[in-house]
Design a protein around this motif. Structure first.
Motif, PDB file in Angstrom:
ATOM      1  N   MET A  67       0.860  -1.154  -0.057  1.00  0.00           N
ATOM      2  CA  MET A  67       0.064   0.026  -0.052  1.00  0.00           C
ATOM      3  C   MET A  67       0.671   1.058   0.097  1.00  0.00           C
ATOM      4  N   LEU A  68       1.950   1.149   0.529  1.00  0.00           N
ATOM      5  CA  LEU A  68       2.836   2.539   0.701  1.00  0.00           C
ATOM      6  C   LEU A  68       3.317   2.664  -0.645  1.00  0.00           C
ATOM      7  N   HIS A  69       3.888   1.564  -1.156  1.00  0.00           N
ATOM      8  CA  HIS A  69       4.342   1.402  -2.627  1.00  0.00           C
ATOM      9  C   HIS A  69       3.554   2.180  -3.545  1.00  0.00           C
ATOM     10  N   VAL A  70       2.280   1.566  -3.779  1.00  0.00           N
ATOM     11  CA  VAL A  70       1.328   1.849  -4.554  1.00  0.00           C
ATOM     12  C   VAL A  70       0.911   3.498  -4.401  1.00  0.00           C
ATOM     13  N   ALA A  71       1.068   4.061  -3.108  1.00  0.00           N
ATOM     14  CA  ALA A  71       0.719   5.437  -2.747  1.00  0.00           C
ATOM     15  C   ALA A  71       1.629   6.256  -3.424  1.00  0.00           C
ATOM     16  N   THR A  72       3.112   5.879  -3.133  1.00  0.00           N
ATOM     17  CA  THR A  72       4.038   6.616  -4.029  1.00  0.00           C
ATOM     18  C   THR A  72       3.983   6.578  -5.345  1.00  0.00           C
ATOM     19  N   LEU A  73       3.443   5.452  -5.871  1.00  0.00           N
ATOM     20  CA  LEU A  73       3.244   5.365  -7.567  1.00  0.00           C
ATOM     21  C   LEU A  73       2.304   6.437  -7.817  1.00  0.00           C
ATOM     22  N   ILE A  79       3.555  13.660 -10.429  1.00  0.00           N
ATOM     23  CA  ILE A  79       4.657  14.625 -10.584  1.00  0.00           C
ATOM     24  C   ILE A  79       4.864  14.647 -12.058  1.00  0.00           C
ATOM     25  N   ASP A  80       5.259  13.266 -12.618  1.00  0.00           N
ATOM     26  CA  ASP A  80       5.827  12.984 -13.982  1.00  0.00           C
ATOM     27  C   ASP A  80       4.425  13.070 -15.019  1.00  0.00           C
ATOM     28  N   ASP A  81       3.377  13.184 -14.528  1.00  0.00           N
ATOM     29  CA  ASP A  81       2.061  13.667 -15.393  1.00  0.00           C
ATOM     30  C   ASP A  81       2.109  12.224 -16.359  1.00  0.00           C
ATOM     31  N   SER A  82       2.361  10.755 -15.683  1.00  0.00           N
ATOM     32  CA  SER A  82       2.193   9.825 -16.442  1.00  0.00           C
ATOM     33  C   SER A  82       0.721   9.588 -17.013  1.00  0.00           C
ATOM     34  N   PRO A  83       0.558   9.290 -18.021  1.00  0.00           N
ATOM     35  CA  PRO A  83      -1.049   8.922 -18.570  1.00  0.00           C
ATOM     36  C   PRO A  83      -1.243   7.449 -18.096  1.00  0.00           C
ATOM     37  N   LEU A  84      -0.591   6.524 -18.056  1.00  0.00           N
ATOM     38  CA  LEU A  84      -0.738   5.236 -17.583  1.00  0.00           C
ATOM     39  C   LEU A  84      -0.114   4.644 -16.478  1.00  0.00           C
ATOM     40  N   ARG A  85      -0.595   3.373 -16.143  1.00  0.00           N
ATOM     41  CA  ARG A  85       0.081   2.751 -14.921  1.00  0.00           C
ATOM     42  C   ARG A  85      -0.523   1.505 -14.991  1.00  0.00           C
ATOM     43  N   ARG A  86       0.235   0.485 -15.073  1.00  0.00           N
ATOM     44  CA  ARG A  86      -0.052  -1.066 -15.173  1.00  0.00           C
ATOM     45  C   ARG A  86      -1.039  -1.178 -15.966  1.00  0.00           C
ATOM     46  N   GLY A  87      -0.920  -0.376 -17.338  1.00  0.00           N
ATOM     47  CA  GLY A  87      -1.722  -0.633 -18.569  1.00  0.00           C
ATOM     48  C   GLY A  87      -3.053   0.073 -18.651  1.00  0.00           C
ATOM     49  N   LEU A  88      -3.329   0.806 -17.487  1.00  0.00           N
ATOM     50  CA  LEU A  88      -4.719   1.448 -17.113  1.00  0.00           C
ATOM     51  C   LEU A  88      -4.356   3.120 -17.171  1.00  0.00           C
ATOM     52  N   PRO A  89      -5.392   3.838 -17.297  1.00  0.00           N
ATOM     53  CA  PRO A  89      -5.235   5.295 -16.956  1.00  0.00           C
ATOM     54  C   PRO A  89      -4.800   5.629 -15.563  1.00  0.00           C
ATOM     55  N   SER A  90      -4.014   6.397 -15.375  1.00  0.00           N
ATOM     56  CA  SER A  90      -3.269   6.712 -14.050  1.00  0.00           C
ATOM     57  C   SER A  90      -4.494   7.406 -13.230  1.00  0.00           C
ATOM     58  N   HIS A  92      -4.549  10.134 -11.503  1.00  0.00           N
ATOM     59  CA  HIS A  92      -4.932  11.723 -11.772  1.00  0.00           C
ATOM     60  C   HIS A  92      -5.390  11.865 -13.125  1.00  0.00           C
ATOM     61  N   SER A  93      -5.243  10.714 -14.035  1.00  0.00           N
ATOM     62  CA  SER A  93      -5.801  10.777 -15.390  1.00  0.00           C
ATOM     63  C   SER A  93      -7.319  10.795 -15.377  1.00  0.00           C
ATOM     64  N   ARG A  94      -7.811  10.015 -14.447  1.00  0.00           N
ATOM     65  CA  ARG A  94      -9.030   9.383 -14.457  1.00  0.00           C
ATOM     66  C   ARG A  94     -10.019  10.526 -13.514  1.00  0.00           C
ATOM     67  N   TYR A  95      -9.048  10.860 -12.548  1.00  0.00           N
ATOM     68  CA  TYR A  95      -9.940  11.430 -11.196  1.00  0.00           C
ATOM     69  C   TYR A  95      -9.405  12.987 -10.828  1.00  0.00           C
ATOM     70  N   GLY A  96      -8.401  13.592 -11.622  1.00  0.00           N
ATOM     71  CA  GLY A  96      -7.800  14.832 -11.568  1.00  0.00           C
ATOM     72  C   GLY A  96      -6.509  14.651 -10.467  1.00  0.00           C
ATOM     73  N   LYS A  97      -5.824  15.664 -10.478  1.00  0.00           N
ATOM     74  CA  LYS A  97      -4.637  15.518  -9.660  1.00  0.00           C
ATOM     75  C   LYS A  97      -5.045  15.729  -7.995  1.00  0.00           C
ATOM     76  N   LYS A  98      -5.796  16.737  -7.904  1.00  0.00           N
ATOM     77  CA  LYS A  98      -6.206  17.006  -6.346  1.00  0.00           C
ATOM     78  C   LYS A  98      -6.782  15.614  -5.835  1.00  0.00           C
ATOM     79  N   ASN A  99      -7.660  14.784  -6.540  1.00  0.00           N
ATOM     80  CA  ASN A  99      -8.257  13.723  -5.969  1.00  0.00           C
ATOM     81  C   ASN A  99      -7.309  12.813  -6.097  1.00  0.00           C
ATOM     82  N   ALA A 100      -6.275  12.709  -6.922  1.00  0.00           N
ATOM     83  CA  ALA A 100      -5.214  11.655  -6.890  1.00  0.00           C
ATOM     84  C   ALA A 100      -4.229  11.899  -5.461  1.00  0.00           C
ATOM     85  N   VAL A 101      -4.039  13.123  -5.277  1.00  0.00           N
ATOM     86  CA  VAL A 101      -3.143  13.173  -4.137  1.00  0.00           C
ATOM     87  C   VAL A 101      -3.858  12.860  -3.077  1.00  0.00           C
TER      88      VAL A 101
END
Length: 313
Positions: A67-73, A79-90, A92-101
């Motif tokens: 869970m700590l690892h995934v939180a850092t991801l 930070i990197d504005d990465s569009p994908l994570r594990r083959g899916l939309p990241s 912040h791409s889906r829910y916005g940066k504020k919600n992602a934080v």
């Protein structure tokens, strides 16, 4: 081990559940995204070296570590504005940066709940310090964007804080909580550290030489973010034209320059040279593992360290 990791996954799903639909949906996608559960696996393997073996608390701690690892991801992707994570939309791409934080912060709070309940105060303190180090290294990495004078030593220091120490902590805590001897705990700690360094180097190499479908994230993302990783650092002195150094001296570059960087790093042998460095750290890990008690678990750990060096995702 698959059954043990499935048990860890169940604890993660239960511990990270929220009635808030945004939090719940965002985390379900991440935890159902076929993550490797590498750090939990290392923690559980290391616990087998202790006289008490794997106990219920180890599954809880393994879940907390993931869970700590995934939180850092989640925070990394913002930070990197990465569009994908594990083959899916990241997230912040889906829910916005504020919600992602906030989703990442929510996950950190759940991580602390588990560690507070199931580990010793000493190991809980290690985890808290780990988060401070990760944040510090993230800031250093962010400040080093677009700089062509980043040293290999600086690069290694950053990945030590961002990646290797979490591997090291997984191995140490697993063994220590199972009452392994201090010598075994320290050997596992060093083995985890070296596995983590090699793992991150390979991760950075895959950004240049991997298959996007297998890696499950956009290739060249480090280039777009202006990050100077080891393949670039190895390629720069081999680039007789000085093109790489010149491009990375600017605050940004065009898509055409990005493609040129991508090509030059591979053509100049940057990925191969970085791979040799990963091999050095893997050899160090294997040496430490080889001095552990001779068991099937030691063989599994040795095999894992070797497999991670040649992984393709």
């Amino acid at each position: 081990m698959p059954e043990a990791l499935e048990k860890v996954s169940g604890i993660i799903r239960e511990s990270s559940y929220s009635e808030n639909p945004i939090i719940n949906e965002g985390l379900i996608d991440l935890f159902d995204g076929n993550g490797k559960l590498l750090r939990p696996g290392l923690l559980l393997l290391s616990a087998r070296f202790g006289k008490n073996g794997i106990q219920d608390k180890h599954y809880k701690l393994a879940a907390a570590l993931e869970m700590l690892h995934v939180a850092t991801l989640i925070h990394d992707d913002i930070i990197d504005d990465s569009p994908l994570r594990r083959g899916l939309p990241s997230v912040h791409s889906r829910y916005g940066k504020k919600n992602a934080v906030l989703i990442g912060d929510f996950l950190l709070s759940r991580c602390f709940v588990l560690t507070g309940e199931y580990t010793s105060p000493k190991n809980a303190l290690y985890l808290a310090r780990m988060i401070a180090i990760i944040c510090t290294m993230e800031i250093e990495q962010n400040n080093d964007r677009w700089r062509n004078n980043v040293s290999k030593r600086s690069y290694l220091r950053k990945i030590m804080g961002k990646s290797a120490m979490l591997f090291s902590l997984a191995c140490y805590v697993g063994a220590e909580e199972a009452k392994a001897s201090n010598e075994v705990c320290m050997r596992l700690r060093r083995a985890g550290y070296n596995i983590g360094i090699a793992f991150q180097i390979i991760d950075d190499i895959l950004d240049y030489s991997g298959d996007q479908e297998q890696v499950r994230k956009k290739l060249g993302n480090d280039i777009t973010a202006g990050l100077i990783t080891l393949p670039v650092l190895c390629a720069m002195p081999l680039d007789s034209t000085g093109t790489l150094r010149r491009i990375f001296s600017k605050n940004s570059f065009t898509p055409e320059e990005g493609e040129l960087i991508f090509s030059l790093v591979r053509e100049c042998g940057g990925t191969e040279a970085a791979g040799q460095c990963a091999q050095i750290y893997t050899n160090r890990a294997i040496r430490e593992i080889g001095m552990l008690p001779a068991t099937d678990t030691r063989d599994m750990l040795d095999s894992l360290a070797r497999q991670l060096l040649v992984r393709e995702q």
